[in-house]
Design a protein around this motif. Structure first.
Motif, PDB file in Angstrom:
ATOM      1  N   LYS A 169       0.831  -1.199   0.000  1.00 19.09           N
ATOM      2  CA  LYS A 169       0.000   0.000   0.000  1.00 19.09           C
ATOM      3  C   LYS A 169       0.869   1.254   0.000  1.00 19.09           C
ATOM      4  O   LYS A 169       0.573   2.230  -0.693  1.00 19.09           O
ATOM      5  N   ALA A 170       1.960   1.233   0.773  1.00 18.95           N
ATOM      6  CA  ALA A 170       2.874   2.378   0.784  1.00 18.95           C
ATOM      7  C   ALA A 170       3.570   2.536  -0.561  1.00 18.95           C
ATOM      8  O   ALA A 170       3.784   3.655  -1.047  1.00 18.95           O
ATOM      9  N   LEU A 171       3.929   1.418  -1.183  1.00 18.97           N
ATOM     10  CA  LEU A 171       4.654   1.466  -2.454  1.00 18.97           C
ATOM     11  C   LEU A 171       3.816   2.062  -3.580  1.00 18.97           C
ATOM     12  O   LEU A 171       4.368   2.536  -4.581  1.00 18.97           O
ATOM     13  N   ARG A 172       2.494   2.058  -3.453  1.00 16.92           N
ATOM     14  CA  ARG A 172       1.641   2.710  -4.456  1.00 16.92           C
ATOM     15  C   ARG A 172       1.892   4.208  -4.518  1.00 16.92           C
ATOM     16  O   ARG A 172       1.609   4.847  -5.530  1.00 16.92           O
ATOM     17  N   HIS A 173       2.420   4.763  -3.436  1.00 12.89           N
ATOM     18  CA  HIS A 173       2.529   6.218  -3.323  1.00 12.89           C
ATOM     19  C   HIS A 173       3.974   6.707  -3.374  1.00 12.89           C
ATOM     20  O   HIS A 173       4.274   7.806  -2.905  1.00 12.89           O
ATOM     21  N   VAL A 174       4.854   5.906  -3.952  1.00 12.37           N
ATOM     22  CA  VAL A 174       6.249   6.287  -4.069  1.00 12.37           C
ATOM     23  C   VAL A 174       6.795   5.739  -5.381  1.00 12.37           C
ATOM     24  O   VAL A 174       6.389   4.662  -5.831  1.00 12.37           O
ATOM     25  N   ARG A 175       7.682   6.486  -6.012  1.00 16.61           N
ATOM     26  CA  ARG A 175       8.266   6.008  -7.272  1.00 16.61           C
ATOM     27  C   ARG A 175       9.352   4.972  -7.021  1.00 16.61           C
ATOM     28  O   ARG A 175       9.520   4.041  -7.802  1.00 16.61           O
ATOM     29  N   ARG A 176      10.091   5.147  -5.926  1.00 17.17           N
ATOM     30  CA  ARG A 176      11.126   4.175  -5.577  1.00 17.17           C
ATOM     31  C   ARG A 176      11.338   4.204  -4.067  1.00 17.17           C
ATOM     32  O   ARG A 176      11.157   5.240  -3.417  1.00 17.17           O
ATOM     33  N   MET A 177      11.716   3.046  -3.516  1.00 16.77           N
ATOM     34  CA  MET A 177      11.970   2.931  -2.085  1.00 16.77           C
ATOM     35  C   MET A 177      13.247   2.120  -1.880  1.00 16.77           C
ATOM     36  O   MET A 177      13.448   1.095  -2.530  1.00 16.77           O
ATOM     37  N   TYR A 178      14.102   2.608  -0.974  1.00 13.94           N
ATOM     38  CA  TYR A 178      15.324   1.904  -0.605  1.00 13.94           C
ATOM     39  C   TYR A 178      15.252   1.568   0.885  1.00 13.94           C
ATOM     40  O   TYR A 178      14.864   2.409   1.697  1.00 13.94           O
ATOM     41  N   SER A 179      15.661   0.347   1.233  1.00 12.22           N
ATOM     42  CA  SER A 179      15.683  -0.047   2.636  1.00 12.22           C
ATOM     43  C   SER A 179      17.058  -0.609   2.977  1.00 12.22           C
ATOM     44  O   SER A 179      17.496  -1.604   2.395  1.00 12.22           O
ATOM     45  N   PHE A 180      17.734   0.047   3.928  1.00  8.78           N
ATOM     46  CA  PHE A 180      19.062  -0.374   4.376  1.00  8.78           C
ATOM     47  C   PHE A 180      18.925  -1.259   5.617  1.00  8.78           C
ATOM     48  O   PHE A 180      18.194  -0.917   6.553  1.00  8.78           O
ATOM     49  N   SER A 181      19.638  -2.366   5.620  1.00 11.51           N
ATOM     50  CA  SER A 181      19.585  -3.279   6.762  1.00 11.51           C
ATOM     51  C   SER A 181      20.987  -3.730   7.129  1.00 11.51           C
ATOM     52  O   SER A 181      21.926  -3.630   6.332  1.00 11.51           O
ATOM     53  N   SER A 182      21.125  -4.249   8.351  1.00 11.29           N
ATOM     54  CA  SER A 182      22.423  -4.742   8.815  1.00 11.29           C
ATOM     55  C   SER A 182      22.245  -5.848   9.838  1.00 11.29           C
ATOM     56  O   SER A 182      21.576  -5.662  10.860  1.00 11.29           O
ATOM     57  N   GLN A 183      22.855  -6.994   9.582  1.00 18.60           N
ATOM     58  CA  GLN A 183      22.862  -8.081  10.552  1.00 18.60           C
ATOM     59  C   GLN A 183      23.627  -7.694  11.815  1.00 18.60           C
ATOM     60  O   GLN A 183      23.437  -8.303  12.873  1.00 18.60           O
ATOM     61  N   ASN A 184      24.489  -6.688  11.720  1.00 18.55           N
ATOM     62  CA  ASN A 184      25.249  -6.238  12.895  1.00 18.55           C
ATOM     63  C   ASN A 184      24.383  -5.471  13.883  1.00 18.55           C
ATOM     64  O   ASN A 184      24.793  -5.249  15.025  1.00 18.55           O
ATOM     65  N   ASP A 185      23.201  -5.071  13.456  1.00 21.08           N
ATOM     66  CA  ASP A 185      22.289  -4.299  14.314  1.00 21.08           C
ATOM     67  C   ASP A 185      21.423  -5.260  15.124  1.00 21.08           C
ATOM     68  O   ASP A 185      20.203  -5.113  15.206  1.00 21.08           O
ATOM     69  N   ASP A 186      22.073  -6.263  15.731  1.00 20.50           N
ATOM     70  CA  ASP A 186      21.321  -7.333  16.382  1.00 20.50           C
ATOM     71  C   ASP A 186      20.902  -6.996  17.807  1.00 20.50           C
ATOM     72  O   ASP A 186      20.032  -7.666  18.358  1.00 20.50           O
TER      73      ASP A 186
END
Length: 273
Positions: A169-186
């Protein structure tokens, strides 16, 4: 039934994590004003279109780390105007994390504000950035936009949302989305959200640690680019910790080029968590 020793270990772990989250909450400052950046830091690559950033901090409210990231975007060549949304108010820390109904109400108000911003800045690229729990407000505000209304880009940094949260639903309202993740953020996005829950109320490791789950029929998820931690970023002060993707050098060298060109300075970029 778990032994008393297990309960004791869990109690210690919860106390330690609660202390860390309280410390993060204590980092909050008043709403920041746009910083000045020395011209010597300006990169040769520059955005030819003005960028209006709406930034959502974590549970500590507006803090120095938010200034770091926004400074980095500006020194990276972005023609930047921004606002920082202080969505936590007086409920910083865990209190801000767990007030689900109030946070959804605030997201609806933010959505209306986004409509006004889009209307009053027709020549700007409208970008939303969020750190940690702030990404809950970011995603919900996008969901509440009227049909046919879009922003340009959303950047989710260390998202404290559950991996299975439905972004369609959120992606309908954005042209592009980036999500940064890290396994070190445990510690924060692993142990912390397993104990206290994510912004959407699920006690699990967060998407900011393990990535979002992509449905079999990707559909709108083609707009989402998931970017796992790259050890090459250590030279810019990013070691994969909870606030490391907010560092000024990282924002200047990675986030700014991503906004300008749509590409990272490294080749590690995947849709797979």
């Amino acid at each position: 039934m778990p032994s008393p020793e297990i309960f004791h270990r869990r109690s210690i772990r919860a106390t330690v994590v609660a202390g860390l989250l309280a410390l993060i909450g204590a980092m909050g400052l008043g709403c920041a004003s746009a910083p000045s950046v020395a011209s010597s830091l300006m990169r040769s690559v520059a955005s030819t279109q003005p960028v209006y950033v709406v930034h959502l901090p974590g549970i500590g409210g507006p803090a120095r780390i938010d200034d770091w990231m926004l400074n980095g975007l500006k020194s990276g060549g972005i023609d930047l105007t921004y606002i920082i949304i202080n969505w936590t108010g007086n409920d910083r820390g865990i209190a801000a994390l767990v007030r689900y109904d109030k946070n959804r109400e605030l997201a609806r108000k933010l959505s209306k504000r986004l409509v006004d911003i889009i209307g009053t800045h027709p020549n700007d690229r409208i970008v939303m950035t969020g750190h940690s729990a702030g990404n809950g407000l970011l995603v919900w505000a996008l969901e509440d936009l009227p049909e046919g209304v879009q922003i340009d880009t959303a950047i989710l940094l260390s998202a404290a949302l559950s991996p299975g949260y439905d972004l369609s639903k959120a992606l309908r309202h954005v042209r592009r989305m980036y999500s940064f993740s890290s396994q070190n953020d445990d510690f924060v996005l692993g142990t912390g959200t397993e104990i206290f829950g994510t912004m959407d109320g699920v006690k699990t490791e967060s998407a900011g640690m393990v990535g979002f789950k992509i449905p079999a029929q990707a559909g709108l998820y083609s707009k989402l680019t998931q970017i796992p931690y790259d050890p090459a970023w250590q030279k810019w002060g990013n070691f994969g910790g909870h606030i490391d993707d907010m560092r000024e050098e990282f924002a200047r060298e990675v986030l700014a080029p991503l906004l300008v060109t749509g590409h990272l300075p490294t080749t590690r970029e995947s849709h797979d968590p």
